[in-house]
Design an enzyme around this catalytic site. Structure first.
Site, PDB file in Angstrom:
ATOM      1  CG  HIS A 316      -1.859   0.929   0.963  1.00  0.00           C
ATOM      2  ND1 HIS A 316      -1.862   2.210   1.352  1.00  0.00           N
ATOM      3  CD2 HIS A 316      -3.157   0.849   0.619  1.00  0.00           C
ATOM      4  CE1 HIS A 316      -3.050   3.016   1.095  1.00  0.00           C
ATOM      5  NE2 HIS A 316      -3.856   1.916   0.576  1.00  0.00           N
ATOM      6  CG  ASP A 373      -8.777  -4.313  -2.415  1.00  0.00           C
ATOM      7  OD1 ASP A 373      -9.828  -4.293  -2.019  1.00  0.00           O
ATOM      8  OD2 ASP A 373      -7.907  -3.501  -3.021  1.00  0.00           O
TER       9      ASP A 373
END
Ligand code: CMC
Length: 438
Positions: A316, A373
């Site tokens: 991320h 996710d």
């Protein structure tokens, strides 16, 4: 709708020295309520004749915002000061929408009014169903979403006066309420089933499940555990400060464009596999890996600079720690699979992959952890959603974040059109060469 972001006040300065000319310049340093300090370089070009260079905005705060705070090193995510964990476990999506949009959790009356407003905007204009017929049934659902949500801008001219807070509020309610209806229609169209009109006696998540999975010829029984899981998935995706799609909505909106069209631009940005498309990509990756025995091979591939393969659902831009949303998502995943009595080998494979990656030197050194996710696709698959609808569900949830940011931006006294500059590396001026001489 109020913007509760505290006004940053310049307190300190930093000094920049140009080694070429020997000149020094002072720039104010702004303090937010929490988080890194920010150098105010708005006068940089005027004073020095130079721009900054920051592709991907890794070190640039593009705006002030009071909605969401992330501490990526500690794995903290707060909406208007409330931790995502508390919100996911104790609140519900409708309250989180109120929180993001208005700045605070609603009291009982505010909640009732807000829920009532959202519920009574869920129907779309009857004319909208005809758009769907123009699409192939096998179109990617995100392609249809971009088109049909964008088409909302053709229906609501009254929301064009973006300086009127009431009209902005109605536009926000319409978007939060109608995007789920459109998303369910996208799915129904893809499988050739009739569209299901929304039901006003159901909660936001229940209504979405109903519009997606019910058929007119028999009653649809809502499973409360699945409705709760759906609601939680919406909460976990509701907002994430200045991510690519939110920044897209802000940039589109900075020209004072129609908010429905701006949200459609956010949907387009969300579609990419580096952003919202990752939930779909995770499931495709797990299917591609296929078996636990192949995990080391794929970990190896993800580290190979000559191989474009990446571990989807890992890494991320901001989190250099476990994404707090991923933890809640993993727990929800267990709950859903237990409830449905499903033993999905993909979950076991995902856990094996996570274990292997978290123990791997490359992933440790680069601080690559599972993101939101990584587990969401497994839950959504178990709930009966096809893989290509996953990112659509993300869009349903993120709509409130997009429109809250848009609304915040429009109210900023210093709001102006977003217009980045560039480091030009093309040819310098040269004379035109006529065709016969080229
Ligand atoms: N697998 C393998 N290596 C990775 C991964 C990964 N998933 N993610 C980052 N890296 C490596 C990357 O190769 C780079 O290595 P080096 O420094 O040697 O060049 C380093 O880690 C930093 O990566 P980056 O691409 O410069 O980092 P970024 O901040 O630009 O990208 C990201 C962040 C999310 C796009 C990226 O981690 C990625 O592509 N992850 C997979 C896609 C994904 O799961 N996206 C969902 C994000 S969360 C939900 C959302 O925001 O929508």
């Amino acid at each position: 709708m109020t913007n509760v972001a505290p006004q940053s006040k310049p307190q300190k300065t930093v000094t920049l020295t140009d080694n070429e000319t020997g000149k020094t310049y002072q720039f104010p340093v702004l303090d937010g309520s929490v988080g890194p300090r920010v150098i105010d370089i708005r006068k940089l070009y005027a004073e020095t004749g130079m721009f900054t260079f920051d592709p991907g905005f890794t070190s640039t705060a593009a705006c002030e915002s009071g909605l969401t705070y992330i501490d990526g090193d500690k794995g903290v995510l707060l909406h208007r000061g409330y931790s995502i964990k508390e919100l996911a476990l104790k609140s519900d999506f409708i309250e989180v929408c109120h929180l993001l949009l208005y700045g605070d959790l609603p009291d009982a009356q505010q909640r009732k009014d807000f829920q009532n407003n959202i519920t009574h905007h869920t129907m779309v204009h009857e004319q909208m169903q005809f758009f769907f017929r123009g699409f192939r049934r096998d179109s990617h659902p995100m392609a249809v979403m971009v088109g049909v949500v964008g088409a909302l801008s053709a229906f609501y001219h009254d929301s064009l006066d973006i300086d009127d807070p009431k009209q902005r509020e109605i536009a926000a309610h319409r978007l939060i309420a109608k995007v789920p209806t459109i998303a369910a229609m996208v799915y129904k169209y893809s499988i050739g089933q009739p569209f299901m009109y929304p039901r006003n006696d159901l909660s936001f998540a229940e209504n979405f499940l109903y519009m997606t999975f019910a058929v007119p010829c028999e009653p649809y029984k809502i499973n409360p555990i699945l409705a709760r899981a759906m609601d939680r998935i919406f909460i976990l995706h509701a907002d994430h400060e200045q991510n690519a799609s939110t920044s897209t909505v802000r940039l589109a909106g900075s020209s004072r464009a129609n908010p429905f069209a701006c949200v459609a631009s956010g949907i387009a940005s969300l579609w990419g596999p580096a952003h919202g498309g990752a939930n779909e990509a995770v499931l495709q990756m797990l299917n591609q890996i296929g078996d636990k025995s192949r995990v080391p091979e794929f970990i190896k591939r993800s580290k190979d600079k000559n191989d474009s393969f990446r571990l989807m659902g890992f890494g991320h831009r901001v989190y250099k720690n476990y994404d707090p949303r991923a933890e809640i998502m993993r727990d929800t995943c267990y709950e859903v699979l237990n409830e449905l009595g499903i033993k999905d080998p993909l979950l076991e494979l995902a856990m094996e992959l996570e274990k292997a990656a978290l123990a791997d030197e490359y992933f440790i050194e680069k601080k690559l952890y599972p993101n939101v996710d990584f587990y969401s696709g497994i839950i959504l698959k178990a709930m009966g959603f096809p893989t290509n609808l996953f990112t659509v569900l993300f869009a349903v949830a993120r709509t409130v974040g997009w429109i809250s940011h848009w609304n915040e931006m429009i109210q900023e006294p210093t709001q102006k059109i977003g217009r980045p500059r560039q480091l030009y590396t093309g040819p310098v001026e040269r004379p035109y060469v006529s065709l016969e001489k080229r």
